[in-house]
Design a protein around this motif. Structure first.
Motif, PDB file in Angstrom:
ATOM      1  N   LEU A  86       0.815  -1.213   0.000  1.00 58.92           N
ATOM      2  CA  LEU A  86       0.000   0.000   0.000  1.00 58.92           C
ATOM      3  C   LEU A  86       0.844   1.256   0.000  1.00 58.92           C
ATOM      4  O   LEU A  86       1.943   1.296   0.596  1.00 58.92           O
ATOM      5  CB  LEU A  86      -0.941  -0.016   1.205  1.00 58.92           C
ATOM      6  CG  LEU A  86      -2.150  -0.937   1.028  1.00 58.92           C
ATOM      7  CD1 LEU A  86      -2.776  -1.275   2.378  1.00 58.92           C
ATOM      8  CD2 LEU A  86      -3.174  -0.294   0.106  1.00 58.92           C
ATOM      9  N   LYS A  87       0.325   2.265  -0.665  1.00 60.54           N
ATOM     10  CA  LYS A  87       0.998   3.557  -0.804  1.00 60.54           C
ATOM     11  C   LYS A  87       0.102   4.647  -0.215  1.00 60.54           C
ATOM     12  O   LYS A  87      -1.119   4.494  -0.185  1.00 60.54           O
ATOM     13  CB  LYS A  87       1.254   3.857  -2.281  1.00 60.54           C
ATOM     14  CG  LYS A  87       2.045   2.791  -3.021  1.00 60.54           C
ATOM     15  CD  LYS A  87       2.127   3.126  -4.494  1.00 60.54           C
ATOM     16  CE  LYS A  87       2.885   2.063  -5.265  1.00 60.54           C
ATOM     17  NZ  LYS A  87       2.957   2.381  -6.720  1.00 60.54           N
ATOM     18  N   PRO A  88       0.681   5.759   0.193  1.00 59.63           N
ATOM     19  CA  PRO A  88      -0.150   6.858   0.706  1.00 59.63           C
ATOM     20  C   PRO A  88      -1.225   7.291  -0.292  1.00 59.63           C
ATOM     21  O   PRO A  88      -2.324   7.688   0.124  1.00 59.63           O
ATOM     22  CB  PRO A  88       0.868   7.966   0.962  1.00 59.63           C
ATOM     23  CG  PRO A  88       2.132   7.239   1.281  1.00 59.63           C
ATOM     24  CD  PRO A  88       2.121   6.036   0.374  1.00 59.63           C
ATOM     25  N   GLU A  89      -0.951   7.185  -1.569  1.00 54.37           N
ATOM     26  CA  GLU A  89      -1.939   7.592  -2.576  1.00 54.37           C
ATOM     27  C   GLU A  89      -3.098   6.613  -2.691  1.00 54.37           C
ATOM     28  O   GLU A  89      -4.062   6.888  -3.408  1.00 54.37           O
ATOM     29  CB  GLU A  89      -1.287   7.787  -3.951  1.00 54.37           C
ATOM     30  CG  GLU A  89      -0.415   6.639  -4.413  1.00 54.37           C
ATOM     31  CD  GLU A  89       1.063   6.873  -4.106  1.00 54.37           C
ATOM     32  OE1 GLU A  89       1.387   7.335  -2.976  1.00 54.37           O
ATOM     33  OE2 GLU A  89       1.894   6.580  -4.997  1.00 54.37           O
ATOM     34  N   ASP A  90      -3.035   5.495  -1.999  1.00 50.94           N
ATOM     35  CA  ASP A  90      -4.170   4.568  -1.938  1.00 50.94           C
ATOM     36  C   ASP A  90      -5.189   5.000  -0.887  1.00 50.94           C
ATOM     37  O   ASP A  90      -6.264   4.398  -0.771  1.00 50.94           O
ATOM     38  CB  ASP A  90      -3.696   3.150  -1.615  1.00 50.94           C
ATOM     39  CG  ASP A  90      -2.838   2.550  -2.723  1.00 50.94           C
ATOM     40  OD1 ASP A  90      -1.824   1.895  -2.395  1.00 50.94           O
ATOM     41  OD2 ASP A  90      -3.186   2.731  -3.907  1.00 50.94           O
ATOM     42  N   THR A  91      -4.857   6.014  -0.120  1.00 52.33           N
ATOM     43  CA  THR A  91      -5.774   6.494   0.913  1.00 52.33           C
ATOM     44  C   THR A  91      -7.072   6.995   0.287  1.00 52.33           C
ATOM     45  O   THR A  91      -7.056   7.828  -0.613  1.00 52.33           O
ATOM     46  CB  THR A  91      -5.118   7.629   1.720  1.00 52.33           C
ATOM     47  OG1 THR A  91      -3.994   7.108   2.438  1.00 52.33           O
ATOM     48  CG2 THR A  91      -6.098   8.243   2.706  1.00 52.33           C
ATOM     49  N   ALA A  92      -8.186   6.455   0.746  1.00 47.42           N
ATOM     50  CA  ALA A  92      -9.499   6.790   0.188  1.00 47.42           C
ATOM     51  C   ALA A  92     -10.573   6.036   0.951  1.00 47.42           C
ATOM     52  O   ALA A  92     -10.268   5.137   1.750  1.00 47.42           O
ATOM     53  CB  ALA A  92      -9.569   6.423  -1.291  1.00 47.42           C
ATOM     54  N   VAL A  93     -11.813   6.378   0.668  1.00 50.84           N
ATOM     55  CA  VAL A  93     -12.931   5.543   1.080  1.00 50.84           C
ATOM     56  C   VAL A  93     -13.147   4.529  -0.033  1.00 50.84           C
ATOM     57  O   VAL A  93     -13.259   4.904  -1.204  1.00 50.84           O
ATOM     58  CB  VAL A  93     -14.203   6.362   1.319  1.00 50.84           C
ATOM     59  CG1 VAL A  93     -15.367   5.445   1.674  1.00 50.84           C
ATOM     60  CG2 VAL A  93     -13.977   7.389   2.432  1.00 50.84           C
ATOM     61  N   TYR A  94     -13.188   3.263   0.341  1.00 53.62           N
ATOM     62  CA  TYR A  94     -13.363   2.186  -0.629  1.00 53.62           C
ATOM     63  C   TYR A  94     -14.798   1.695  -0.591  1.00 53.62           C
ATOM     64  O   TYR A  94     -15.340   1.404   0.475  1.00 53.62           O
ATOM     65  CB  TYR A  94     -12.392   1.049  -0.330  1.00 53.62           C
ATOM     66  CG  TYR A  94     -10.986   1.360  -0.788  1.00 53.62           C
ATOM     67  CD1 TYR A  94     -10.218   2.319  -0.117  1.00 53.62           C
ATOM     68  CD2 TYR A  94     -10.414   0.728  -1.898  1.00 53.62           C
ATOM     69  CE1 TYR A  94      -8.930   2.627  -0.548  1.00 53.62           C
ATOM     70  CE2 TYR A  94      -9.136   1.022  -2.327  1.00 53.62           C
ATOM     71  CZ  TYR A  94      -8.405   1.976  -1.653  1.00 53.62           C
ATOM     72  OH  TYR A  94      -7.138   2.288  -2.083  1.00 53.62           O
ATOM     73  N   TYR A  95     -15.374   1.593  -1.785  1.00 49.90           N
ATOM     74  CA  TYR A  95     -16.770   1.187  -1.924  1.00 49.90           C
ATOM     75  C   TYR A  95     -16.878  -0.114  -2.717  1.00 49.90           C
ATOM     76  O   TYR A  95     -16.155  -0.320  -3.701  1.00 49.90           O
ATOM     77  CB  TYR A  95     -17.571   2.251  -2.669  1.00 49.90           C
ATOM     78  CG  TYR A  95     -17.661   3.577  -1.971  1.00 49.90           C
ATOM     79  CD1 TYR A  95     -16.729   4.571  -2.220  1.00 49.90           C
ATOM     80  CD2 TYR A  95     -18.696   3.849  -1.076  1.00 49.90           C
ATOM     81  CE1 TYR A  95     -16.810   5.807  -1.588  1.00 49.90           C
ATOM     82  CE2 TYR A  95     -18.789   5.060  -0.446  1.00 49.90           C
ATOM     83  CZ  TYR A  95     -17.837   6.041  -0.704  1.00 49.90           C
ATOM     84  OH  TYR A  95     -17.923   7.265  -0.077  1.00 49.90           O
ATOM     85  N   CYS A  96     -17.817  -0.913  -2.309  1.00 52.14           N
ATOM     86  CA  CYS A  96     -18.176  -2.133  -3.023  1.00 52.14           C
ATOM     87  C   CYS A  96     -19.458  -1.840  -3.797  1.00 52.14           C
ATOM     88  O   CYS A  96     -20.349  -1.150  -3.294  1.00 52.14           O
ATOM     89  CB  CYS A  96     -18.399  -3.244  -1.988  1.00 52.14           C
ATOM     90  SG  CYS A  96     -19.157  -4.726  -2.600  1.00 52.14           S
ATOM     91  N   ALA A  97     -19.557  -2.369  -5.026  1.00 52.48           N
ATOM     92  CA  ALA A  97     -20.735  -2.119  -5.849  1.00 52.48           C
ATOM     93  C   ALA A  97     -21.123  -3.388  -6.596  1.00 52.48           C
ATOM     94  O   ALA A  97     -20.265  -4.231  -6.899  1.00 52.48           O
ATOM     95  CB  ALA A  97     -20.463  -0.997  -6.832  1.00 52.48           C
ATOM     96  N   ALA A  98     -22.416  -3.483  -6.915  1.00 50.55           N
ATOM     97  CA  ALA A  98     -22.941  -4.666  -7.589  1.00 50.55           C
ATOM     98  C   ALA A  98     -23.696  -4.272  -8.846  1.00 50.55           C
ATOM     99  O   ALA A  98     -24.465  -3.308  -8.847  1.00 50.55           O
ATOM    100  CB  ALA A  98     -23.870  -5.439  -6.643  1.00 50.55           C
ATOM    101  N   ALA A  99     -23.475  -5.030  -9.909  1.00 45.50           N
ATOM    102  CA  ALA A  99     -24.182  -4.825 -11.176  1.00 45.50           C
ATOM    103  C   ALA A  99     -24.685  -6.174 -11.658  1.00 45.50           C
ATOM    104  O   ALA A  99     -23.948  -7.163 -11.628  1.00 45.50           O
ATOM    105  CB  ALA A  99     -23.246  -4.215 -12.214  1.00 45.50           C
ATOM    106  N   LEU A 100     -25.931  -6.203 -12.117  1.00 48.34           N
ATOM    107  CA  LEU A 100     -26.537  -7.472 -12.516  1.00 48.34           C
ATOM    108  C   LEU A 100     -25.903  -7.994 -13.796  1.00 48.34           C
ATOM    109  O   LEU A 100     -25.897  -7.333 -14.821  1.00 48.34           O
ATOM    110  CB  LEU A 100     -28.043  -7.302 -12.706  1.00 48.34           C
ATOM    111  CG  LEU A 100     -28.818  -8.558 -13.110  1.00 48.34           C
ATOM    112  CD1 LEU A 100     -28.653  -9.643 -12.034  1.00 48.34           C
ATOM    113  CD2 LEU A 100     -30.290  -8.235 -13.311  1.00 48.34           C
ATOM    114  N   ARG A 101     -25.343  -9.196 -13.701  1.00 48.89           N
ATOM    115  CA  ARG A 101     -24.742  -9.927 -14.822  1.00 48.89           C
ATOM    116  C   ARG A 101     -23.816  -9.060 -15.664  1.00 48.89           C
ATOM    117  O   ARG A 101     -23.298  -8.061 -15.218  1.00 48.89           O
ATOM    118  CB  ARG A 101     -25.842 -10.576 -15.681  1.00 48.89           C
ATOM    119  CG  ARG A 101     -26.533 -11.726 -14.978  1.00 48.89           C
ATOM    120  CD  ARG A 101     -27.351 -12.563 -15.931  1.00 48.89           C
ATOM    121  NE  ARG A 101     -28.043 -13.651 -15.256  1.00 48.89           N
ATOM    122  CZ  ARG A 101     -27.506 -14.832 -15.005  1.00 48.89           C
ATOM    123  NH1 ARG A 101     -26.277 -15.086 -15.381  1.00 48.89           N
ATOM    124  NH2 ARG A 101     -28.203 -15.768 -14.405  1.00 48.89           N
ATOM    125  N   GLY A 102     -23.584  -9.482 -16.875  1.00 52.67           N
ATOM    126  CA  GLY A 102     -22.755  -8.722 -17.788  1.00 52.67           C
ATOM    127  C   GLY A 102     -21.292  -8.772 -17.425  1.00 52.67           C
ATOM    128  O   GLY A 102     -20.882  -9.415 -16.461  1.00 52.67           O
TER     129      GLY A 102
END
Length: 124
Positions: A86-102
């Motif tokens: 990990l690097k300081p530039e990886d600092t962030a809020v991380y979000y998980c997201a879902a998309a139907l199929r595809g």
């Protein structure tokens, strides 16, 4: 109600590792393509990694290739993001997201369901 819930964020020193988890309820998890995005203060939300519903296609942002690994366990309705070096530039809020199929989407507005995010802070 579809509800992805992220966990595993925290504070880590540069060069360290974290493993994020996202447990999704209210959906047939195995039919959803899952993505991880992140947003740093003052910046737009950006794609980090995605994995197709079948697991057969995985895409990473160039900035994390070779350091991050996405995986999923359909039996546990969970997607993971292993983050190494990990690097300081990886600092962030991380979000998980879902998309139907595809296939894997890299645009945030193509994902239908979002978690509330987990903070990752990398100190130098």
């Amino acid at each position: 109600q579809v509800q992805p819930v992220e966990s595993g964020g925290g504070l880590v020193q540069a060069g360290g590792s974290l493993r994020l988890s996202c447990a999704a309820s209210g959906l047939t998890f195995s039919t959803y393509t899952m993505g991880w995005f992140r947003q740093a203060p003052g910046k737009e939300r950006e794609f980090v990694a995605g994995i197709r519903w079948s697991g057969g296609i995985i895409i990473y942002a160039d900035s994390v290739k070779g350091r991050f690994a996405i995986s999923r366990d359909n039996a546990k309705n969970t997607v993971y993001l292993q983050m190494n070096s990990l690097k300081p530039e990886d600092t962030a809020v991380y979000y998980c997201a879902a998309a139907l199929r595809g296939t894997v989407r890299v645009k945030w507005d193509e994902y239908a369901y979002w978690g509330q995010g987990t903070q990752v802070t990398v100190s130098s």
